[in-house]
Design a protein around this motif. Structure first.
Motif, PDB file in Angstrom:
ATOM      1  N   LEU A   1      -7.625  11.412   8.940  1.00  0.00           N
ATOM      2  CA  LEU A   1      -8.809  11.377   8.060  1.00  0.00           C
ATOM      3  C   LEU A   1      -9.684  12.353   7.701  1.00  0.00           C
ATOM      4  CD1 LEU A   1     -10.622   9.609   6.383  1.00  0.00           C
ATOM      5  CD2 LEU A   1     -12.247   8.710   8.172  1.00  0.00           C
TER       6      LEU A   1
ATOM      7  N   THR B   1      -5.407   8.871  13.963  1.00  0.00           N
ATOM      8  CA  THR B   1      -5.944   8.154  12.651  1.00  0.00           C
ATOM      9  C   THR B   1      -7.547   9.317  11.914  1.00  0.00           C
ATOM     10  OG1 THR B   1      -5.982   6.037  13.372  1.00  0.00           O
ATOM     11  CG2 THR B   1      -7.130   5.900  11.894  1.00  0.00           C
TER      12      THR B   1
ATOM     13  N   LEU C   1      -2.104   9.520   1.552  1.00  0.00           N
ATOM     14  CA  LEU C   1      -2.568   9.406   0.964  1.00  0.00           C
ATOM     15  C   LEU C   1      -2.343  11.033   1.014  1.00  0.00           C
ATOM     16  CD1 LEU C   1      -5.374   7.395   1.537  1.00  0.00           C
ATOM     17  CD2 LEU C   1      -4.341   7.527  -0.809  1.00  0.00           C
TER      18      LEU C   1
ATOM     19  N   CYS D   1      -7.875  -2.013  -3.715  1.00  0.00           N
ATOM     20  CA  CYS D   1      -6.967  -0.442  -4.063  1.00  0.00           C
ATOM     21  C   CYS D   1      -6.698  -0.836  -5.420  1.00  0.00           C
ATOM     22  CB  CYS D   1      -5.831  -0.185  -3.254  1.00  0.00           C
ATOM     23  SG  CYS D   1      -5.095   0.981  -3.794  1.00  0.00           S
TER      24      CYS D   1
ATOM     25  N   MET E   1     -12.130   7.063  -1.369  1.00  0.00           N
ATOM     26  CA  MET E   1     -12.335   6.256  -0.967  1.00  0.00           C
ATOM     27  C   MET E   1     -13.834   6.293  -0.531  1.00  0.00           C
ATOM     28  SD  MET E   1     -10.582   6.410   2.867  1.00  0.00           S
ATOM     29  CE  MET E   1      -9.386   6.216   2.092  1.00  0.00           C
TER      30      MET E   1
ATOM     31  N   LEU F   1      -8.487  -2.095   5.882  1.00  0.00           N
ATOM     32  CA  LEU F   1      -7.145  -0.562   6.157  1.00  0.00           C
ATOM     33  C   LEU F   1      -7.493   0.081   7.986  1.00  0.00           C
ATOM     34  CD1 LEU F   1      -7.480   1.604   3.169  1.00  0.00           C
ATOM     35  CD2 LEU F   1      -5.881   0.133   3.758  1.00  0.00           C
TER      36      LEU F   1
ATOM     37  N   VAL G   1      -0.722   4.822   5.921  1.00  0.00           N
ATOM     38  CA  VAL G   1      -1.887   5.282   4.915  1.00  0.00           C
ATOM     39  C   VAL G   1      -2.333   6.197   3.951  1.00  0.00           C
ATOM     40  CG1 VAL G   1      -3.832   3.555   3.130  1.00  0.00           C
ATOM     41  CG2 VAL G   1      -1.949   2.336   4.822  1.00  0.00           C
ATOM     42  N   LEU G   2      -3.197   6.997   5.463  1.00  0.00           N
ATOM     43  CA  LEU G   2      -3.830   8.215   5.428  1.00  0.00           C
ATOM     44  C   LEU G   2      -2.732   9.210   5.060  1.00  0.00           C
ATOM     45  CD1 LEU G   2      -6.456   7.752   7.945  1.00  0.00           C
ATOM     46  CD2 LEU G   2      -6.793   7.340   5.686  1.00  0.00           C
TER      47      LEU G   2
ATOM     48  N   GLY H   1      -9.488   3.926   6.884  1.00  0.00           N
ATOM     49  CA  GLY H   1      -7.822   3.577   7.064  1.00  0.00           C
ATOM     50  C   GLY H   1      -6.831   3.924   8.117  1.00  0.00           C
ATOM     51  N   GLN H   2      -5.105   4.063   8.039  1.00  0.00           N
ATOM     52  CA  GLN H   2      -4.687   3.588   9.155  1.00  0.00           C
ATOM     53  C   GLN H   2      -4.108   4.192   8.678  1.00  0.00           C
ATOM     54  OE1 GLN H   2      -1.814   2.652   7.686  1.00  0.00           O
ATOM     55  NE2 GLN H   2      -0.888   1.513   9.316  1.00  0.00           N
TER      56      GLN H   2
ATOM     57  N   TYR I   1       0.547  -1.181   0.269  1.00  0.00           N
ATOM     58  CA  TYR I   1       0.032  -0.006   0.059  1.00  0.00           C
ATOM     59  C   TYR I   1       0.889   1.305  -0.007  1.00  0.00           C
ATOM     60  CZ  TYR I   1      -5.180  -1.943   0.266  1.00  0.00           C
ATOM     61  OH  TYR I   1      -6.136  -2.523   0.499  1.00  0.00           O
TER      62      TYR I   1
ATOM     63  N   ASN J   1     -13.320   0.030   1.129  1.00  0.00           N
ATOM     64  CA  ASN J   1     -12.508  -1.103   1.948  1.00  0.00           C
ATOM     65  C   ASN J   1     -13.583  -0.876   3.606  1.00  0.00           C
ATOM     66  OD1 ASN J   1     -10.361  -1.836   4.671  1.00  0.00           O
ATOM     67  ND2 ASN J   1      -9.217  -1.894   2.642  1.00  0.00           N
TER      68      ASN J   1
END
Length: 474
Positions: A341, A337, A291, A373, A303, A387, A287-288, A283-284, A264, A279
């Motif tokens: 987001l 997290t 992004l 993804c 997303m 995620l 990963v966020l 989000g994790q 990812y 997903n």
């Protein structure tokens, strides 16, 4: 430079499985098409049916009405080597759809005279989940097949594309044929042979029938032109000792594995145009953060998540919001997290959306359970990993397959956008732009008291899981 070259660097050197070339890869979207295909493939299998099961509804039936348990019995009766690896964790938060292998389950198997083999891979911690979902047919044969995805054996998954009737759960699986199937075999054999045993759930029917398996010794022949790599999440200490991977030497999983997360992060870092995500989780943290960096480069991001998430997400969001009133949100495990987001809403290129449908029966939410993804329409991953930290950071046991090539990944993106918006396009940028515009127009219509437009609507990242869906009560 070829349009896919930047994405080829995603292949991660830390996991056991290399990129395998010469495969066939077919995504199956939604439960009815997938389980119809799986049923047909099992009917055509000539030697082996191996399955990895996390959750199963006891009364689950395939689309043709055949019960899962009858399918196993019939396959064994016609001579297949049938083996099922179940997950066991009696201390998990909910075991209603977990086949635990205890006295009640063993009485059930004995009453039906089940002659196939089973093992239970037990979790050490109360919150741990062996979350993989996979099937391997005719392992070791030239025409072996593997199916990898996130769909559980539940009647709620039996939805049709478009979700205009029937169950309202959106999900996906990937069919594979070619050299990469040897790695799906390896994953099964490693977990089968090294499964953590609980004395209360010994192998079925006995140690002899459910004995260890040999490691895959050769690659199936090439069956297509798709490059595929398997990636996993594994907790440390579950699968100890060196295991041979065909053409890649030995690998010891004792330290755990986080190659799904590595995929990812590398794919998002390489993105130049578009990132499309579906997903169950929003989000994790890493990963966020990735992004956010992609959006700053001008990449469009969509997303798709459930508007009505699982209860644990509701609880976490409420706890974070309560702490935030005192400026203490970062004290919560998921405070950073949810803050990450919410911050994505500052980027005009980001769209958070949910799936829903309206018809004569009223409005209904569609629960996104898929874990996939697609980046630049040229790389994709699909599997069991959500995620969330538990799925990506060496905790839960997960299995994803990543594949490369615009000719092989873009059609999936266009298929999903068409299903969710009723709009047909032929380019990844156009697809995400049209999706975002459609989702926002649908949200605005709902806020005015109007109808839902086709199959999706935009969500507010800053209030996700804090407010009821816009379609509630309609």
């Amino acid at each position: 430079m070829h349009e896919d070259d930047g994405l080829l660097a995603i292949a991660d050197a830390h996991g056991p499985y290399p990129v395998r070339h010469g495969n066939r890869a077919i995504p199956w979207i939604d439960g009815v098409p997938f389980y119809e295909r799986l049923s047909a493939a099992i009917a055509a299998a000539r030697s082996r049916l191996w399955a990895i099961v996390s959750f199963i509804e006891p009364g689950f039936r395939m689309p043709d009405g055949v019960a899962w348990w009858d399918l196993l019995d019939r396959s064994r009766a016609r001579g297949l080597d049938v083996r099922v690896l179940f997950w066991r964790n009696p201390r998990f938060s909910s075991t209603r759809h977990v086949f635990l292998g205890g006295p009640a389950e063993r009485e059930f198997l004995a009453a039906r005279g089940a002659a196939w083999a089973a093992r239970w891979d037990s979790s050490a911690e109360p919150a741990h989940c062996h979350h993989q979902k996979a099937f391997v047919l005719d392992a070791g044969e030239p025409d072996a097949l593997a199916f990898i995805g996130g769909m559980v054996l539940s009647n709620a998954t039996l939805a049709r594309p478009g979700h205009r009737r029937g169950p309202h759960k959106h999900d996906a699986f990937l069919e594979l044929q070619g050299p990469v199937v040897a790695d799906a075999e390896h994953n099964f054999v490693q977990r089968w042979n090294l499964a953590r045993r609980d004395p209360d759930a010994p192998p079925w029917p006995d140690d002899s029938r459910a004995g260890p398996l040999p490691w895959p010794a050769r690659l199936p022949p090439e069956r297509g032109d798709v490059a595929v790599q398997l990636a996993r999440s594994l907790a440390p200490g579950y699968y100890r000792g060196p295991t041979p991977v065909v053409g890649a030497g030995e690998f010891d999983s004792d330290a755990g594995e986080a190659t799904v997360l590595a995929h990812y992060l590398a794919a998002i870092a390489a993105a130049r145009r578009t990132i499309y995500i579906e997903n169950q989780h929003p989000g994790q943290h890493a990963v966020l953060r990735a992004l956010d960096a992609a959006l700053r480069r001008g990449v469009r991001v969509v997303m798709v998540v459930p508007a009505e998430p699982m209860p644990a997400i509701y609880r976490a969001a409420a706890e974070v919001a309560a702490l935030a009133r005192d400026g203490r949100a970062d004290e919560h495990r998921y405070g950073p997290t949810f803050n990450r987001l919410a911050a994505l809403a500052d980027h005009p290129g980001f769209t958070l959306a949910a799936l829903a449908r309206s018809d004569a029966d009223g409005h209904r939410e569609i629960y996104t359970h898929a874990k996939l993804c697609i980046v630049d329409g040229a790389w994709a991953t699909l599997g069991s990993a959500n995620l969330v930290d538990l799925s990506l950071e060496r905790d839960h046991t997960e299995l994803n397959a990543a594949w490369w090539g615009r000719a092989h990944c873009l059609p999936l993106l266009l298929q999903l956008v068409a299903e969710h918006t009723d709009v047909v396009v032929d380019d990844d940028l156009d697809a995400l732009d049209r999706f975002a515009a459609h989702a926002r127009a649908s949200r605005d219509s709902l806020l005015r008291g109007g109808p839902l437009l086709a199959g999706c609507y935009a969500l507010d990242p800053a209030t996700y899981a804090l407010r009821p869906p816009l379609t509630q009560g309609r």
